[in-house]
Design a protein around this motif. Structure first.
Motif, mmCIF file in Angstrom:
data_model
loop_
_atom_site.group_PDB
_atom_site.id
_atom_site.type_symbol
_atom_site.label_atom_id
_atom_site.label_comp_id
_atom_site.label_asym_id
_atom_site.label_seq_id
_atom_site.Cartn_x
_atom_site.Cartn_y
_atom_site.Cartn_z
ATOM 1 N N GLY A 63 11.859 38.515 17.502
ATOM 2 C CA GLY A 63 11.831 37.840 16.270
ATOM 3 C C GLY A 63 12.514 36.470 16.024
ATOM 4 O O GLY A 63 11.837 35.659 15.553
ATOM 5 N N LEU A 64 13.743 36.489 16.430
ATOM 6 C CA LEU A 64 14.586 35.459 16.123
ATOM 7 C C LEU A 64 14.412 34.491 17.415
ATOM 8 O O LEU A 64 15.173 33.381 17.199
ATOM 9 C CB LEU A 64 16.115 35.959 16.125
ATOM 10 N N GLY A 65 14.007 34.780 18.567
ATOM 11 C CA GLY A 65 14.049 33.840 19.754
ATOM 12 C C GLY A 65 15.183 33.830 20.410
ATOM 13 O O GLY A 65 15.766 32.974 21.057
ATOM 14 N N TRP A 66 15.937 34.901 20.343
ATOM 15 C CA TRP A 66 17.329 35.080 20.947
ATOM 16 C C TRP A 66 17.310 36.073 21.979
ATOM 17 O O TRP A 66 16.251 36.633 22.509
ATOM 18 C CB TRP A 66 18.204 35.697 19.914
ATOM 19 N N ARG A 67 18.406 35.801 22.847
ATOM 20 C CA ARG A 67 18.602 36.793 23.991
ATOM 21 C C ARG A 67 19.099 38.137 23.410
ATOM 22 O O ARG A 67 19.877 38.247 22.670
ATOM 23 C CB ARG A 67 19.582 36.030 25.068
ATOM 24 N N PHE A 68 18.785 39.144 24.274
ATOM 25 C CA PHE A 68 19.255 40.569 24.032
ATOM 26 C C PHE A 68 20.295 40.815 24.967
ATOM 27 O O PHE A 68 19.643 40.952 26.402
ATOM 28 C CB PHE A 68 17.922 41.370 24.065
ATOM 29 N N ASP A 69 21.431 41.070 24.784
ATOM 30 C CA ASP A 69 22.528 41.374 25.548
ATOM 31 C C ASP A 69 22.874 42.905 25.566
ATOM 32 O O ASP A 69 23.258 43.304 24.349
ATOM 33 C CB ASP A 69 23.749 40.771 25.578
ATOM 34 N N ASP A 70 22.440 43.798 26.474
ATOM 35 C CA ASP A 70 22.646 45.365 26.141
ATOM 36 C C ASP A 70 24.222 45.691 26.517
ATOM 37 O O ASP A 70 24.568 45.565 27.814
ATOM 38 C CB ASP A 70 21.794 46.057 26.847
ATOM 39 N N ASN A 71 25.123 46.049 25.688
ATOM 40 C CA ASN A 71 26.598 46.627 25.813
ATOM 41 C C ASN A 71 27.001 45.502 26.745
ATOM 42 O O ASN A 71 27.859 45.728 27.719
ATOM 43 C CB ASN A 71 26.278 47.850 26.713
ATOM 44 N N ALA A 72 26.880 44.274 26.496
ATOM 45 C CA ALA A 72 27.587 43.110 27.062
ATOM 46 C C ALA A 72 27.920 42.126 26.204
ATOM 47 O O ALA A 72 27.082 41.581 25.279
ATOM 48 C CB ALA A 72 26.774 42.591 28.360
ATOM 49 N N TYR A 73 28.992 41.147 26.472
ATOM 50 C CA TYR A 73 29.147 40.020 25.560
ATOM 51 C C TYR A 73 28.529 38.753 26.328
ATOM 52 O O TYR A 73 28.896 38.533 27.310
ATOM 53 C CB TYR A 73 30.844 39.893 25.359
ATOM 54 N N PRO A 74 28.046 37.904 25.492
ATOM 55 C CA PRO A 74 27.321 36.826 26.035
ATOM 56 C C PRO A 74 28.379 35.765 26.419
ATOM 57 O O PRO A 74 29.421 35.563 25.911
ATOM 58 C CB PRO A 74 26.349 36.432 25.051
#
Length: 231
Positions: free
Chosen positions: A25-36
């Motif tokens: 919805g935001l057009g962002w990346r999803f980082d699962d349990n990790a820092y970008p």
């Protein structure tokens, strides 16, 4: 300047679903349990504390602990010890929960006892997580409210966090990850391994847990049940 939102939850509260919807919805990346490293991103955690992260950028996702127990039980049974991250819970399930002589009901009761008396992963209970001082200042979202009104609940969350969004894009993301649609696809014979949801049901714990398990969970949760409307 890059933006980051954090979703912190006790496992099996619906964090993956929430993150997938909100990230799209935001057009962002999803980082699962990790820092970008770069770019706007939504990050999911299962941590007691989030050092260095401002609470006003955190969504704390909460779900009825009785439903969490059932969901976590089925999830843990399906895990494979292909990583150090999974090894502890996989060993427990093989050695102490899923024994050949036990029924599923007995295994579920043993699993709940571990969750509240001797947790393996995470190393804290539902009550310890949601009662921790680190939760204060974050924006709480209930899984049950997301199921009842996903779009409206996410709109309120974005507004509370001061996060701008495109309503049409958010509505499209909600439709794309609708749990009812996912479950319908599973019932039609689609491969269940493609999906992040097993049942998504609200109230399943009260239906399948033993009286002993319910008492253990409710003792751990204490006054938090009333605080979050789970009495």
């Amino acid at each position: 300047m890059f933006q980051t939102l954090h979703v912190n939850e006790f496992p099996k509260c619906g964090g993956t679903w929430l993150c997938k919807v909100l990230a799209q919805g935001l057009g962002w990346r999803f980082d699962d349990n990790a820092y970008p490293w770069f770019g706007n991103s939504l990050i999911k955690h299962h941590r007691l504390t989030l050092p260095g992260i401002q609470p006003k950028r955190v969504i704390t996702l909460v779900r009825d602990p009785r439903d969490v127990a059932v969901s976590f039980f089925h999830y843990s049974r399906s895990l494979k010890s292909d990583s150090a991250f999974n090894s502890g819970i996989v060993a427990l399930m093989a050695e102490d929960v899923f024994k050949a002589e036990q029924s599923e009901e007995e295994a579920l009761e043993r699993f709940v006892t571990h969750m509240v008396k001797d947790p393996v992963f995470p190393r804290f209970t539902w009550g310890q997580f949601y009662g921790h001082a680190a939760r204060e200042g974050s924006h709480f979202v209930r899984y049950e409210d997301l199921r009842a009104d996903t779009f409206g609940t996410l709109v309120r969350a974005c507004e509370a966090l001061g996060q701008s969004f495109d309503p049409a894009k958010l509505q499209s993301a909600v439709a794309a990850h609708d749990i009812g649609r996912v479950l319908a696809a599973r019932e039609d014979g689609d491969d269940p391994r493609k999906y992040f949801v097993r049942s998504g049901k609200v109230g399943e714990g009260m239906e399948v847990l033993s009286r002993r398990s319910l008492k253990q969970i409710e003792a751990d949760a204490g006054t938090l049940l009333q605080r979050f409307g789970y009495q």
